[in-house]
Design an enzyme around this catalytic site. Structure first.
Site, short mmCIF file in Angstrom:
data_model
loop_
_atom_site.label_atom_id
_atom_site.label_comp_id
_atom_site.label_asym_id
_atom_site.label_seq_id
_atom_site.Cartn_x
_atom_site.Cartn_y
_atom_site.Cartn_z
CG HIS A 1 -2.58 39.63 -1.81
ND1 HIS A 1 -2.16 39.35 -0.53
CD2 HIS A 1 -3.45 40.66 -1.69
CE1 HIS A 1 -2.76 40.18 0.33
NE2 HIS A 1 -3.56 40.98 -0.36
CG ASP B 1 -4.73 34.00 -3.65
OD1 ASP B 1 -5.94 34.08 -3.36
OD2 ASP B 1 -3.91 34.93 -3.44
CD GLN C 1 -9.68 40.29 -5.05
OE1 GLN C 1 -10.76 40.61 -5.53
NE2 GLN C 1 -9.21 40.85 -3.95
CE LYS D 1 -9.81 39.48 -0.29
NZ LYS D 1 -9.42 40.88 -0.23
CB CYS E 1 -1.35 43.36 -0.32
SG CYS E 1 -1.95 44.13 1.18
N1 PMP Z 1 -4.95 36.93 -2.25
C1 PMP Z 1 -5.57 37.87 -2.96
C2 PMP Z 1 -5.53 37.79 -4.46
C3 PMP Z 1 -6.24 38.90 -2.31
O1 PMP Z 1 -6.87 39.84 -3.03
C4 PMP Z 1 -6.26 38.94 -0.90
C5 PMP Z 1 -6.97 40.05 -0.15
N2 PMP Z 1 -6.75 41.33 -0.67
C6 PMP Z 1 -5.61 37.93 -0.21
C7 PMP Z 1 -4.96 36.95 -0.90
C8 PMP Z 1 -5.57 37.89 1.28
O2 PMP Z 1 -6.85 37.70 1.79
P1 PMP Z 1 -7.15 37.84 3.34
O3 PMP Z 1 -6.60 39.18 3.74
O4 PMP Z 1 -8.64 37.78 3.44
O5 PMP Z 1 -6.48 36.71 4.03
#
Ligand code: PMP
Length: 414
Positions: A131, A208, A211, A234, A372
């Site tokens: 991401h 990270d 997910q 999430k 993203c």
């Molecule tokens: N890493 C991953 C794998 C994600 O899916 C996301 C959110 N789509 C993020 C980081 C970023 O999370 P946040 O926008 O809640 O900071």
């Protein structure tokens, strides 16, 4: 995802769905079919109530006042930290830093761990399926320090090439920062293997987990990583709250990131001394209500049972994969053998955004776009995908509704 079959008794879906008030909404005259859980999941009443109760009965600033409300707020806030500690099986609450979300957690590590230590020629290893939140903060610290980014390739299924990864680890590698689960493809990375290999070389690791935590049990001590990040929203909790887990020895050696109230012990114009862990990294008034309600979300998820969630969602994923594969012209993007409960796809001749709009008219909420993860889109040579991402409150009937709506979209657009 792997589940312990003994604890995989079926879920009481009717009861669970009643716990989530928003699921009974109608969208454009149709029952809501919410399949955008990867972007943000919905909240059960218990979480909404926890925030409300906090504000109605207990709110004051934390760690400051001797008055009753401040003590109550502090106890609730610190109680939530203990719940997060247990949830991740961290050794100590000193290792649990409350942040805004995964994005802030990774920026904190890049700036407070990376910036003082990285120099010209040092390398940070990430993977192709990250991401943007696990790419851009590292690029920024590379620009600031002269370090470089190395990217581990993926194959056409969306599996990260472990041998290529091993080949990239060397004396210059300082940090390995990898997703636990890809939000764009659903791939589950064998992070234990990745972390173990990095540790053999004495390389720091960040996972990270944005997910991953909603779908499977995570044990940071058995993973052995230095940092683990996730977001509350999430995990059926509030927005604007998340967690950075950091191993105590590593956090201890790091300077603070942001300066301000609560992160100090003493301040004079000549010299400031910093607070103990984890407060050194929590400058300013935190999202107290968010942390408290995140604790309630963790209680809720634990109550349902992560093993049962994993087993149920694995069934949903199989069903969705089978039904979507039978849709003419549909190609699934991301076919790794180990996947979390989401399906990214494209349909011949139909732009995902048009698809998303037509599905919305049918009450079906999916995500369309680059998620993203633009490098992933480039790799598969698509501008965007449609993504259905499932939670444990979703049903096979909702997947049927998605497939029916896709059929309608194809008639209109195909
Ligand atoms: N890493 C991953 C794998 C994600 O899916 C996301 C959110 N789509 C993020 C980081 C970023 O999370 P946040 O926008 O809640 O900071």
């Amino acid at each position: 995802m792997a589940a312990n079959p003994k604890s995989a008794a079926p879920l009481d879906l009717e009861r669970i769905r009643r716990d989530f008030p928003i699921l009974s909404r109608q969208i454009r005259g149709k029952p809501l079919v919410y399949l955008d859980n990867g972007a943000s999941a919905q909240r059960p009443s218990a979480v909404i109530e926890a925030e409300r109760e906090y504000y109605e009965r207990h709110h004051a600033n934390v760690h400051r006042g001797v008055h009753t409300l401040s003590q109550e707020a502090t106890d609730l806030f610190e109680g939530a930290r203990e719940k997060v500690r247990g949830f991740l099986n961290a050794a100590s609450t000193k290792e649990i830093v409350f942040v805004r979300g995964t994005t802030e957690a990774i920026n904190l590590v890049a700036q407070a761990w990376g910036r003082p230590r990285l120099g010209k020629g040092d390398e940070i290893v990430i993977t192709w399926l990250e991401h943007h939140a696990n790419i851009v903060p590292w690029q920024q610290v590379c620009e600031q320090t002269g370090a470089g980014l190395k990217v581990v390739p993926i194959d056409r299924r969306g599996v990260v090439d472990f041998d290529a990864y091993l080949g990239m680890l060397g004396p210059k590698t300082r940090m390995v920062a990898i997703a636990h689960v890809s939000n764009a493809l659903g791939t589950v990375l064998p992070v234990e293997k990745f972390v173990a290999a990095a540790r053999e070389h004495g390389i720091a690791t960040l996972v990270d987990g944005a997910q991953a935590v909603p779908h499977q049990r995570v044990d940071v001590r058995s993973l052995g990583c230095d940092f683990y990040a996730f977001s509350g929203h999430k995990l059926y909790g509030p927005t604007g709250i998340g967690v950075l887990y950091g191993r105590e020895e590593v956090l201890d050696e790091m300077p603070p990131w942001q300066g301000g109230g609560d992160m100090i012990l003493t301040v004079s114009f000549e010299r400031t001394t910093y607070n103990h862990l984890p407060y050194k990294f929590e400058a300013g008034t935190p999202n107290i209500a968010g942390a408290v309600a995140l604790g309630t979300a963790i209680d809720y998820v634990e109550g349902v049972g992560l093993d049962r969630i994993a087993a149920y969602e694995a069934g949903l994923l199989d069903y969705a994969t089978e039904r979507l594969s039978a849709v003419p012209g549909l190609t699934i993007v991301g076919t790794a053998p180990e996947k979390a409960s989401l399906v990214s796809f494209v349909i011949d001749g139909v732009h995902p955004h048009d698809l998303g709009t037509i599905l919305d008219a049918e009450g079906v909420a999916i995500r369309t776009g680059h998620h993203c993860a633009m490098p992933v889109m480039d790799f598969f040579e698509v501008p965007a995908t449609a993504r259905a991402s499932f939670a444990f409150y979703n049903t096979r009937a909702e997947i049927d509704a998605l497939v029916t709506a896709l059929g309608r979209a194809r008639e209109m657009l195909g």
